[in-house]
Design an enzyme around this catalytic site. Sequence first.
Site, short mmCIF file in Angstrom:
data_model
loop_
_atom_site.label_atom_id
_atom_site.label_comp_id
_atom_site.label_asym_id
_atom_site.label_seq_id
_atom_site.Cartn_x
_atom_site.Cartn_y
_atom_site.Cartn_z
N LEU A 139 58.29 32.62 39.59
CA LEU A 139 57.59 33.07 40.79
C LEU A 139 56.34 32.23 41.01
CD1 LEU A 139 57.87 36.95 40.53
CD2 LEU A 139 59.53 35.26 41.34
N ARG A 186 41.67 33.31 45.01
CA ARG A 186 40.43 33.17 44.24
C ARG A 186 40.22 31.79 43.62
NH1 ARG A 186 40.29 37.59 40.03
NH2 ARG A 186 42.48 37.98 40.49
N TYR A 205 56.36 33.54 35.52
CA TYR A 205 55.34 33.38 36.56
C TYR A 205 54.81 31.94 36.53
CZ TYR A 205 54.80 38.45 37.31
OH TYR A 205 54.99 39.76 37.64
C1 UD1 Z 1 51.93 41.62 38.55
C2 UD1 Z 1 52.68 42.88 38.10
C3 UD1 Z 1 51.83 43.64 37.08
C4 UD1 Z 1 51.48 42.73 35.91
C5 UD1 Z 1 50.82 41.47 36.42
C6 UD1 Z 1 50.66 40.49 35.28
C7 UD1 Z 1 54.04 43.59 39.96
C8 UD1 Z 1 54.17 44.55 41.11
N1 UD1 Z 1 52.93 43.70 39.24
O1 UD1 Z 1 50.79 42.08 39.24
O2 UD1 Z 1 52.51 44.76 36.61
O3 UD1 Z 1 50.62 43.41 35.02
O4 UD1 Z 1 51.63 40.82 37.42
O5 UD1 Z 1 49.90 39.40 35.69
O6 UD1 Z 1 54.95 42.83 39.73
N2 UD1 Z 1 54.34 36.29 43.66
C9 UD1 Z 1 55.25 35.74 44.52
N3 UD1 Z 1 55.50 36.36 45.71
C10 UD1 Z 1 54.89 37.50 46.07
C11 UD1 Z 1 53.94 38.06 45.19
C12 UD1 Z 1 53.69 37.42 43.99
O7 UD1 Z 1 55.84 34.69 44.24
O8 UD1 Z 1 55.19 38.01 47.16
C13 UD1 Z 1 54.07 35.61 42.39
C14 UD1 Z 1 52.66 35.12 42.27
O9 UD1 Z 1 52.58 33.76 42.70
C15 UD1 Z 1 52.41 35.22 40.77
C16 UD1 Z 1 53.24 36.41 40.35
O10 UD1 Z 1 54.23 36.56 41.36
O11 UD1 Z 1 52.85 34.10 40.07
C17 UD1 Z 1 52.44 37.66 40.18
O12 UD1 Z 1 51.86 38.01 41.41
P1 UD1 Z 1 50.47 38.74 41.48
O13 UD1 Z 1 50.16 39.01 42.89
O14 UD1 Z 1 49.46 38.01 40.70
O15 UD1 Z 1 50.83 40.11 40.76
P2 UD1 Z 1 49.85 41.16 40.18
O16 UD1 Z 1 49.36 42.02 41.27
O17 UD1 Z 1 48.85 40.51 39.33
#
Ligand code: UD1
Length: 455
Positions: free
Chosen positions: A9, A16, A102
Site C-alpha cells: 500500500l 506531514r 505498507y
Molecule cells: C493503519 C491501520 C491501523 C494501524 C496503522 C499502522 C487501518 C484502518 N488502520 O492506520 O490499525 O495501527 O495503520 O501504521 O488500516 N493507504 C492507501 N490508501 C488509502 C489509505 C492508506 O494506500 O486509501 C496506505 C498508506 O499509504 C499507508 C498505509 O496504507 O502506507 C496506512 O495508511 P494510514 O493512513 O497511515 O493508516 P493509519 O490510519 O495509520
Amino acid sequence: MNPLNIVILAAGKGTRMYSNLPKVLHNLAGKPLVQHVLDCAQLLNPLKICVVYGHGGESVPKALASSTNANFVIQEPQLGTGHAVQQAMPLLSDDSQTLILYGDVPLIQHKTLHQMQQAGAGLTVLTVNLANPTGYGRIVRNEQADVVSIVEEKDATAEQREINEVNTGIMLAPTQFLRNWLAKLENNNSQGEYYLTDIVGMAVADGVAVHTVQPADEWEIHGINSKTQLAVLERSWQQVEANRLMVQGVTLADPARIDVRGKLVCGLDVEIDVGCIFEGEVSLGNNVKIGAYCIIRNSLLAEGTQIAPFSHIDSSIAGADCRIGPYARLRPGSKLHDDVHVGNFVEIKNSEIAQSSKANHLSYIGDSTIGRRVNIGAGTITCNYDGANKFRTIIEDDVFIGSDTQLVAPVTVASGSTIGAGSTITRDTPAGELTLSRSRQITINGWQRPAKQPK
Ligand code: UD1
Ligand code: CA
C-alpha cells in the site's frame, strides 16, 4: 503452502512530510522507502507483487518501474486501507495467500514475514506491544486471549485505548476469504473510510483462525509520517548496520558516526574512522583502513589499502596496499593496481594506473593508461578534452614526469622517458630520453623593482 502474492500500500498522501515528493519515494539509507519494501518482498519469491499507488500520481510507478517487475495499481480516490487492497484483488488468484505490506514501513524484515507464513492456516496479523500505542489500531482479545477485532484509535472506547498491543498493518490472508471480506467492508466509522482492519472481525465471524506474530525488533514496523520520524528511523537503521559490522569484526571509531547507504562488505581487521559514508555496493578487503570523512560509492578496495581522510572514491577499484588521500578524488572508472599512491588534491577519472606508480600531489589524470613505477610530479595534468572530444594519454613503465607538466592528449610518453618540469608535451616522447619544453631562463642585470612613493 499456497503461492504468495504481495500487495504494497503506497497510495496515502503523506501530508506531514510537507513535500512535493510522494512520501514513499523519500530516501532511507539512500533508497526510497517503498524500494526497501519491494526488495524485502522479492526475498519471499512471490508470484506477484502489486503496488497500490495514488497520491503523487505516476511519479511512484515511474520512479520504480525500472527496478522491479511489480504490477502497479492505481487507487483513486483514496478511501482507506481496505479500499486500497481491493484495487489489487482483480490481479490475485483465489488459490493464493495475500500478504499486505505498507510502502511507508520500510524496514520490515524478511525473517519476520517468513514467520507469519509459518503461523498456520487462517489470517495472520503482525502486532507489537508499544509502551505508547497512541495513533495505532488496537488488538482486541477475548478472555481466552483470542483476537476478536481491531479497533482504530478514533473509534476506540477509553478502555480499548488502554490496550498496548497494536496493529502494525501488516497482514497475511487467504486470498479467497480476503476477496469476500473486502467486498463486505463498510465505511460507517469515524473517518468514513473502508478499513482493512475490519476483516479481522469478519474472519472471527467466519470461524477462520486469527494468528498474531510479533517482529524481533520494534524498528521493523515503524512507519514514516514526518521528516522527524524519517530521521529517527534512519538512525535506528544505521545503528543496526554498525552493529552488524562490529559483530563481524570491523573496528568503528564511533558506531554512531557511520552511514551505510547500500551494501558494505568487509574483510578482517578493517578500520573505519568517523564520518564515513558508504553508498551502493562497497567491498573492503582485509586490513583496509578508511580515514575520517571519506565518501566511498560502488567501489572495491583490496587488502591493506589505506584511504586517508576527506577522500571521495566513486565507482573505482584499488588493488592491494594502495595509499590514497587525504583529499583524493577517484572518479568513475579509476583502476589502481597494487601499491599505487594517490596523494592530496589528486583527481583521477577513467584511468588505469599500474603497480607501484605514484601521483602524490595536485594532479588531474583523466582518460589515461599509466604503466608501472611511474612518478607523476606535483601539478601534472592531462589535457584530455578539447571542448568537444576526449583523448587518451598513455604513459609507459618507469616514466618520470617533472612537476607542473601538461600532457596534451592524444599523446604517448614512452617507457623510461623523463619529462622536465614545467613542460607542455604535445607530441609522443622517445623511450629513455629526457624531453622538455621550456623557455630559457634569462636574468636582466640591474633591473629595479618599482617602489611605492612614501606618502
Ligand atoms: C493503519 C491501520 C491501523 C494501524 C496503522 C499502522 C487501518 C484502518 N488502520 O492506520 O490499525 O495501527 O495503520 O501504521 O488500516 N493507504 C492507501 N490508501 C488509502 C489509505 C492508506 O494506500 O486509501 C496506505 C498508506 O499509504 C499507508 C498505509 O496504507 O502506507 C496506512 O495508511 P494510514 O493512513 O497511515 O493508516 P493509519 O490510519 O495509520
Ligand atoms: Ca500511518
